[in-house]
Each structure stands twice: as structure tokens, then as C-alpha cells.
Design an enzyme around this catalytic site. Structure first.
Site, PDB file in Angstrom:
ATOM      1  N   GLU A   1       8.565   0.099   5.319  1.00  0.00           N
ATOM      2  CA  GLU A   1       7.789  -0.571   6.372  1.00  0.00           C
ATOM      3  C   GLU A   1       7.412  -2.009   5.968  1.00  0.00           C
ATOM      4  O   GLU A   1       6.350  -2.518   6.298  1.00  0.00           O
ATOM      5  CB  GLU A   1       6.576   0.277   6.781  1.00  0.00           C
ATOM      6  CG  GLU A   1       7.053   1.622   7.330  1.00  0.00           C
ATOM      7  CD  GLU A   1       6.047   2.379   8.151  1.00  0.00           C
ATOM      8  OE1 GLU A   1       5.192   1.745   8.769  1.00  0.00           O
ATOM      9  OE2 GLU A   1       6.146   3.608   8.183  1.00  0.00           O
TER      10      GLU A   1
ATOM     11  N   ARG B   1     -11.074  15.601 -22.174  1.00  0.00           N
ATOM     12  CA  ARG B   1     -10.181  15.446 -23.333  1.00  0.00           C
ATOM     13  C   ARG B   1     -10.913  14.776 -24.492  1.00  0.00           C
ATOM     14  O   ARG B   1     -11.599  13.764 -24.305  1.00  0.00           O
ATOM     15  CB  ARG B   1      -8.980  14.606 -22.917  1.00  0.00           C
ATOM     16  CG  ARG B   1      -8.075  14.191 -24.027  1.00  0.00           C
ATOM     17  CD  ARG B   1      -7.183  15.316 -24.468  1.00  0.00           C
ATOM     18  NE  ARG B   1      -6.297  14.858 -25.541  1.00  0.00           N
ATOM     19  CZ  ARG B   1      -5.380  15.631 -26.105  1.00  0.00           C
ATOM     20  NH1 ARG B   1      -5.223  16.887 -25.726  1.00  0.00           N
ATOM     21  NH2 ARG B   1      -4.613  15.147 -27.072  1.00  0.00           N
TER      22      ARG B   1
ATOM     23  N   GLU C   1      19.516  -1.069   8.781  1.00  0.00           N
ATOM     24  CA  GLU C   1      20.951  -0.761   8.694  1.00  0.00           C
ATOM     25  C   GLU C   1      21.409  -1.062   7.273  1.00  0.00           C
ATOM     26  O   GLU C   1      20.701  -1.746   6.524  1.00  0.00           O
ATOM     27  CB  GLU C   1      21.733  -1.624   9.691  1.00  0.00           C
ATOM     28  CG  GLU C   1      21.365  -1.298  11.123  1.00  0.00           C
ATOM     29  CD  GLU C   1      22.261  -1.961  12.157  1.00  0.00           C
ATOM     30  OE1 GLU C   1      23.176  -2.728  11.772  1.00  0.00           O
ATOM     31  OE2 GLU C   1      22.040  -1.706  13.354  1.00  0.00           O
TER      32      GLU C   1
ATOM     33  N   THR D   1      13.484   7.778   8.127  1.00  0.00           N
ATOM     34  CA  THR D   1      12.575   8.845   7.697  1.00  0.00           C
ATOM     35  C   THR D   1      12.516   9.937   8.751  1.00  0.00           C
ATOM     36  O   THR D   1      12.409   9.642   9.941  1.00  0.00           O
ATOM     37  CB  THR D   1      11.160   8.269   7.480  1.00  0.00           C
ATOM     38  OG1 THR D   1      11.251   7.207   6.549  1.00  0.00           O
ATOM     39  CG2 THR D   1      10.202   9.332   6.959  1.00  0.00           C
TER      40      THR D   1
ATOM     41  N   SER E   1       6.637  -5.598  -0.455  1.00  0.00           N
ATOM     42  CA  SER E   1       5.476  -6.437  -0.801  1.00  0.00           C
ATOM     43  C   SER E   1       5.792  -7.916  -0.558  1.00  0.00           C
ATOM     44  O   SER E   1       4.913  -8.696  -0.165  1.00  0.00           O
ATOM     45  CB  SER E   1       5.088  -6.229  -2.274  1.00  0.00           C
ATOM     46  OG  SER E   1       4.626  -4.914  -2.448  1.00  0.00           O
TER      47      SER E   1
ATOM     48  N   GLN F   1     -14.005   2.489 -25.082  1.00  0.00           N
ATOM     49  CA  GLN F   1     -14.067   1.333 -24.168  1.00  0.00           C
ATOM     50  C   GLN F   1     -12.733   1.057 -23.481  1.00  0.00           C
ATOM     51  O   GLN F   1     -12.700   0.614 -22.340  1.00  0.00           O
ATOM     52  CB  GLN F   1     -14.525   0.081 -24.926  1.00  0.00           C
ATOM     53  CG  GLN F   1     -16.009   0.108 -25.220  1.00  0.00           C
ATOM     54  CD  GLN F   1     -16.503  -1.186 -25.832  1.00  0.00           C
ATOM     55  OE1 GLN F   1     -15.715  -2.034 -26.233  1.00  0.00           O
ATOM     56  NE2 GLN F   1     -17.802  -1.331 -25.932  1.00  0.00           N
TER      57      GLN F   1
ATOM     58  N   ILE G   1      -3.564   7.215 -19.404  1.00  0.00           N
ATOM     59  CA  ILE G   1      -4.788   7.925 -19.814  1.00  0.00           C
ATOM     60  C   ILE G   1      -4.463   9.371 -20.208  1.00  0.00           C
ATOM     61  O   ILE G   1      -4.996   9.903 -21.178  1.00  0.00           O
ATOM     62  CB  ILE G   1      -5.842   7.890 -18.675  1.00  0.00           C
ATOM     63  CG1 ILE G   1      -6.385   6.468 -18.509  1.00  0.00           C
ATOM     64  CG2 ILE G   1      -6.978   8.887 -18.926  1.00  0.00           C
ATOM     65  CD1 ILE G   1      -7.261   6.247 -17.281  1.00  0.00           C
TER      66      ILE G   1
HETATM   67  N1  CAA Z   1       4.075  -8.595  16.411  1.00  0.00           N
HETATM   68  C1  CAA Z   1       4.598  -9.133  17.545  1.00  0.00           C
HETATM   69  N2  CAA Z   1       5.598 -10.064  17.510  1.00  0.00           N
HETATM   70  C2  CAA Z   1       6.059 -10.449  16.315  1.00  0.00           C
HETATM   71  C3  CAA Z   1       5.538  -9.933  15.105  1.00  0.00           C
HETATM   72  C4  CAA Z   1       4.517  -8.971  15.192  1.00  0.00           C
HETATM   73  N3  CAA Z   1       3.996  -8.437  14.090  1.00  0.00           N
HETATM   74  N4  CAA Z   1       6.200 -10.507  14.066  1.00  0.00           N
HETATM   75  C5  CAA Z   1       7.082 -11.377  14.605  1.00  0.00           C
HETATM   76  N5  CAA Z   1       6.990 -11.349  15.958  1.00  0.00           N
HETATM   77  C6  CAA Z   1       7.736 -12.139  16.916  1.00  0.00           C
HETATM   78  C7  CAA Z   1       7.498 -13.629  16.687  1.00  0.00           C
HETATM   79  O1  CAA Z   1       6.365 -14.065  17.397  1.00  0.00           O
HETATM   80  C8  CAA Z   1       8.774 -14.227  17.202  1.00  0.00           C
HETATM   81  O2  CAA Z   1       8.712 -14.298  18.613  1.00  0.00           O
HETATM   82  P1  CAA Z   1       9.434 -15.519  19.430  1.00  0.00           P
HETATM   83  O3  CAA Z   1      10.880 -15.362  19.183  1.00  0.00           O
HETATM   84  O4  CAA Z   1       9.023 -15.269  20.854  1.00  0.00           O
HETATM   85  O5  CAA Z   1       8.868 -16.788  18.860  1.00  0.00           O
HETATM   86  C9  CAA Z   1       9.827 -13.200  16.856  1.00  0.00           C
HETATM   87  O6  CAA Z   1       9.140 -11.956  16.690  1.00  0.00           O
HETATM   88  C10 CAA Z   1      10.569 -13.526  15.587  1.00  0.00           C
HETATM   89  O7  CAA Z   1       9.600 -13.735  14.580  1.00  0.00           O
HETATM   90  P2  CAA Z   1       9.972 -14.417  13.179  1.00  0.00           P
HETATM   91  O8  CAA Z   1      10.703 -15.691  13.428  1.00  0.00           O
HETATM   92  O9  CAA Z   1       8.729 -14.461  12.369  1.00  0.00           O
HETATM   93  O10 CAA Z   1      11.020 -13.366  12.614  1.00  0.00           O
HETATM   94  P3  CAA Z   1      11.748 -13.313  11.227  1.00  0.00           P
HETATM   95  O11 CAA Z   1      13.162 -13.002  11.480  1.00  0.00           O
HETATM   96  O12 CAA Z   1      11.413 -14.491  10.385  1.00  0.00           O
HETATM   97  O13 CAA Z   1      11.113 -11.990  10.576  1.00  0.00           O
HETATM   98  C11 CAA Z   1       9.565 -10.699   9.302  1.00  0.00           C
HETATM   99  C12 CAA Z   1       9.784 -11.809  10.333  1.00  0.00           C
HETATM  100  C13 CAA Z   1       8.078 -10.568   9.144  1.00  0.00           C
HETATM  101  C14 CAA Z   1      10.202 -11.032   7.988  1.00  0.00           C
HETATM  102  C15 CAA Z   1      10.163  -9.387   9.868  1.00  0.00           C
HETATM  103  O14 CAA Z   1      11.574  -9.465   9.978  1.00  0.00           O
HETATM  104  C16 CAA Z   1       9.819  -8.157   9.056  1.00  0.00           C
HETATM  105  O15 CAA Z   1       8.708  -7.648   9.123  1.00  0.00           O
HETATM  106  N6  CAA Z   1      10.798  -7.659   8.265  1.00  0.00           N
HETATM  107  C17 CAA Z   1      10.601  -6.374   7.555  1.00  0.00           C
HETATM  108  C18 CAA Z   1      11.149  -5.254   8.361  1.00  0.00           C
HETATM  109  C19 CAA Z   1      10.688  -3.921   7.864  1.00  0.00           C
HETATM  110  O16 CAA Z   1       9.504  -3.700   7.638  1.00  0.00           O
HETATM  111  N7  CAA Z   1      11.662  -3.001   7.721  1.00  0.00           N
HETATM  112  C20 CAA Z   1      11.435  -1.628   7.340  1.00  0.00           C
HETATM  113  C21 CAA Z   1      11.058  -0.792   8.546  1.00  0.00           C
HETATM  114  S1  CAA Z   1      11.515   0.826   8.758  1.00  0.00           S
HETATM  115  C22 CAA Z   1      11.360   1.749   7.404  1.00  0.00           C
HETATM  116  O17 CAA Z   1      10.794   1.345   6.442  1.00  0.00           O
HETATM  117  C23 CAA Z   1      12.004   3.132   7.381  1.00  0.00           C
HETATM  118  C24 CAA Z   1      11.206   4.214   7.928  1.00  0.00           C
HETATM  119  O18 CAA Z   1      11.753   5.143   8.528  1.00  0.00           O
HETATM  120  C25 CAA Z   1       9.764   4.276   7.706  1.00  0.00           C
END
Ligand code: CAA
Length: 387
Positions: free
Chosen positions: A369, A270, A127, A160, A372, A281, A343
Site C-alpha cells: 500500500e 528473565r 502489475e 492480497t 516508505s 540500563q 531483548i
Molecule cells: N487522492 C486523490 N487524488 C490523488 C491522490 C490522492 N491521494 N494522489 C494523487 N492524486 C491525483 C493527483 O491530484 C493527480 O490528479 P490530476 O491529474 O487531476 O492533476 C493525479 O492523481 C496524478 O497524481 P501524481 O502526479 O501525484 O501521480 P504520480 O504518478 O506522481 O504518483 C504516487 C503519485 C503518490 C507516487 C502514487 O503513484 C502512489 O501512491 N504510488 C504507490 C502505489 C501503491 O501504493 N501501490 C501498492 C498498492 S496495492 C498493494 O499494496 C497490494 C494489496 O493487495 C494490498
């Protein structure tokens, strides 16, 4: 050398390579310049089975594994990362999540047409004020008094394929006071009243993949379109992103491979100061470092594919392996495309060659997604067990 790569894997890789080089590469520049969504080639990718590689045949896919998906996606992205973006969202962010968490009825209705490429799927988590911190979203779904529908309101961004998507896996809050435990997933149809597409984002790279906001204004979503239970949405979103990150790593690898191949060819042809530039090198060092990073990325992707397979068998997770592959391959794509332009000198900077497109396309793989920084957080937390 890698006995987990079977004849079937090699066949789909070859088929994807042929399609990518014959049908995608020739139109990539046009679509990059015009930002026109490549609907015809996307439909053809569906006919070839590339839009649902891991989906079982009875649900419209071709029933192969993650390695097959990664090999095919890398080939498509070597020709054009925009096509690869549409393919990756359809496969891993859309179909994978519904297959894993959906009911039989939901799979029949929402996976079959998308895996076979007749319809397009998308995934909406982000969001305007919640990106990396995905558990803080403001959009809401409220169950009506009769218990038949959720009424959804709010605004999602950076979706996307949204301008062309027929169906979207949507994550929104049902109980905001519970934070991430209050997120619920829904299957949304884009031709229903209350759904609107917002502005399409003008982007630096992957310009032919369409990205937009989506807006919900009292959108009525039937309860049978809830994916999983109430409050399970955050876990579904994260589980799906693990699969998606292998896709983005494969996309980054494809871009890096294309830039490396172009650089080797240029270094062989080239001439400067009376010799091929590949005899200097300083160019040799660049090519050697590029090759090492490309191959290391590929190995991390193989590791992530194998970890995903093992996780499926023992109901475990492969978050760290997926994040390592995505982190390393995306940073490699930026490194390799930057060096490839260096290059090629002026030619690399010119739109007459695809190097500057590779460079612009590579950047998003370090951002979407999970940035980094988020990948490093996932890897370090997996190592230490600390939050
Ligand atoms: N698989 C399963 N469960 C998971 C998990 C995973 N990979 N990662 C976390 N969880 C679970 C945890 O076990 C935890 O569970 P409980 O509450 O039962 O203990 C819960 O989720 C919360 O976990 P965290 O406390 O670790 O959560 P957090 O708020 O600290 O966030 C984070 C963790 C890794 C930073 C996560 O928020 C994250 O990956 N953020 C990035 C989001 C992202 O990638 N956004 C872009 C996506 S979409 C996009 O790019 C557009 C498109 O159209 C392609």
C-alpha cells in the site's frame, strides 16, 4: 484523555481484543507455519461485523467510523497480522472504494455480501512491471462495438486475498496514451470465464494471508460494472489507498504493541548476572525507546482518523496524515520487533516464541500500500506543493 474515543469505540476495541486473544492468537502459529488461509476465523470476523466496520448497517456493515476500524484492526493484528491483512483489504481497499464511488446497484450487489463477511473482496492495482509507479500499467480494457462490455486482458500481481476473493476492484488501462488519466476501475467477479488465478506467492511474513497473481484472458466485464467514469481509476485507486494506509498503520501498531508487551514481560522475568534483565540500563533504554515510538505511532493514527473525518465533512484530502501514520508506524514495527528479538536473545530467534513471526510480519508494512519511500514522497509533496 482523548475525548474523541467514545464508549462505543472502547466496546468494539474490547470485543476485538477478546476475539483476537481467544480465537486468533491460539491458531496464529499454525497458520504461519502452514500458510493455510484462516477461512473459518475470517468468516467469524464477518459475523462479528469486523469485515465492514465503516459500512452503514443497511449495506451489511456496522456503521462505525475509521477510529473504530483502526482500534479493532490493531487488536486483531496484535494476535495475528495475517488475519488483519484480510480484514484491512476487505474494509478499506474494497468496501470503502465501492461505497465512495459506486452506484446504489453496485453497492447492493458488491458491498452487502462482502461487508457482512459472506464473501471476500480484493483490490488489484499492481502489475509485474508497475508497482510504485502505478500509472504505467500494461493491462487493457477495451469497450466492444456494441458498447455493452469491456474486454479485459492482462496480468496483475501481488493481489492480497485473490486466491479466496469472490470480487475484485480492478484498475486497468482504457486509454494508455493518457497515462494515469487513462486508468479505469472495474468490479470483477472471479467465477466468470476469462478470469484465472496465477501462482500464490510464497512470502516472508503474513504467510496465512493469501496473495497471488490474477490473469485476464478476454474477460467480458459488463459496462454496469465500471466503477466511476472512464479515466477516473487512478484517482479512485489513490483515494482508496489513503484509507488503506490508515489500516496498514493500525496493523503495524498491533504488531509493535505485541512485541513490546512480550519484551516488558521478558525483562521482568528473565535473570542474568544475578538480577532481572529489566534492571540493566541497556534493556531499559530499549524498552523506553520502543514505548515512545509505539505511543507516537498511535497518536499519528488518531490524527489520521480525525483528518479523514474532517476531510469527509469538507470534501478534502487527508493523504499526508495517512502517509505519516503509515510511514511512522511501519518503521516503528520494524524497530520494535528487531529490538524485541534482541531483548529475548536466542529465544527471540526461536520459532518457539512469536517474536520472529512479529519481525517477519512487520516488514511488509513498510512495503505494501505504498513503500516508505512513496509515503515520504507524498508527505514532502503535500508540504511543498511541488511534484
Ligand atoms: N487522492 C486523490 N487524488 C490523488 C491522490 C490522492 N491521494 N494522489 C494523487 N492524486 C491525483 C493527483 O491530484 C493527480 O490528479 P490530476 O491529474 O487531476 O492533476 C493525479 O492523481 C496524478 O497524481 P501524481 O502526479 O501525484 O501521480 P504520480 O504518478 O506522481 O504518483 C504516487 C503519485 C503518490 C507516487 C502514487 O503513484 C502512489 O501512491 N504510488 C504507490 C502505489 C501503491 O501504493 N501501490 C501498492 C498498492 S496495492 C498493494 O499494496 C497490494 C494489496 O493487495 C494490498
Amino acid at each position: 484523555m482523548f475525548d474523541f474515543i467514545t464508549e462505543e469505540h472502547k466496546m468494539i476495541q474490547l470485543e476485538a481484543r477478546r476475539f483476537a486473544q481467544n480465537e486468533v492468537a491460539p491458531i496464529a502459529e499454525h497458520h504461519d507455519q502452514t500458510a493455510e488461509f484462516p477461512i473459518n476465523t475470517v468468516r467469524k470476523m464477518g459475523q462479528l461485523g469486523f469485515m465492514g466496520i465503516e459500512v452503514p448497517e443497511e449495506y451489511g456493515g456496522i456503521g462505525m467510523d475509521t477510529l473504530a476500524y483502526s482500534l479493532a484492526l490493531t487488536e486483531i493484528c496484535k494476535a495475528d497480522a495475517s488475519h488483519g491483512t484480510v480484514m484491512s483489504v476487505n474494509n478499506s481497499l474494497y468496501c470503502h472504494g465501492i461505497l465512495k464511488f459506486g452506484s446504489e446497484e453496485q453497492i447492493q450487489k458488491y458491498v452487502v455480501p462482502v461487508a457482512s463477511g459472506q464473501k471476500i473482496g480484493a483490490y488489484s492495482l499492481t502489475e509485474p512491471m508497475s508497482g510504485s509507479d502505478a500509472g504505467t500499467m500494461k493491462s487493457r480494457a477495451v469497450l466492444n462495438d456494441a458498447g455493452t462490455h469491456y474486454v479485459i486482458n492482462g496480468r496483475k500481481s501481488w493481489v492480497t486475498s485473490a486466491p479466496y476473493a469472490d470480487y475484485i476492484v480492478l484498475f486497468t488501462m482504457t486509454q494508455p496514451e493518457l497515462q494515469h488519466k487513462g486508468v479505469t476501475a472495474f468490479l470483477v467477479e472471479t467465477d466468470h470465464p476469462g478470469f484465472e488465478r496465477g501462482k500464490t506467492e510464497p512470502k516472508l511474513g503474513i504467510r496465512a494471508s493469501a496473495t497471488s497473481e490474477i490473469l485476464f484472458d478476454n474477460y467480458e466485464c459488463p459496462v454496469e460494472n465500471r466503477l466511476g467514469k472512464e479515466g477516473e481509476g487512478f484517482k479512485i485507486a489513490m483515494t482508496v489507498l489513503d484509507a488503506g494506509r490508515i489500516g496498514i498503520a493500525s496493523q503495524a501498531l498491533g504488531i509493535a504493541e505485541a512485541a513490546l508487551e512480550a519484551s516488558v514481560k521478558y525483562a521482568q522475568e528473565r535473570e542474568a548476572f544475578g538480577q532481572k534483565i529489566g534492571q540493566f540500563q541497556m534493556i531499559q533504554q530499549k524498552l523506553a525507546d520502543m514505548k515512545c515510538r509505539v505511543d507516537a505511532s498511535r497518536l499519528l493514527i488518531y490524527q489520521a482518523c480525525l483528518a479523514k473525518k474532517a476531510a469527509k465533512e469538507n470534501n478534502g484530502r487527508y493523504s499526508m496524515e495517512a502517509s505519516m501514520a503509515k510511514l511512522y508506524a511501519s518503521e516503528t514495527a520494524m524497530y520494535v520487533t528487531t529490538e524485541a528479538i534482541q531483548i529475548h536473545g536466542g529465544m527471540g530467534y526461536s520459532k518457539e516464541m512469536p517474536l520472529e513471526r512479529y519481525f517477519r510480519d512487520a516488514k511488509i508494512t513498510e512495503i505494501y500500500e505504498g513503500t516508505s519511500e512513496i509515503q515520504r514522497m507524498v508527505i514532502a509533496r503535500s508540504l511543498t506543493g511541488l511534484r
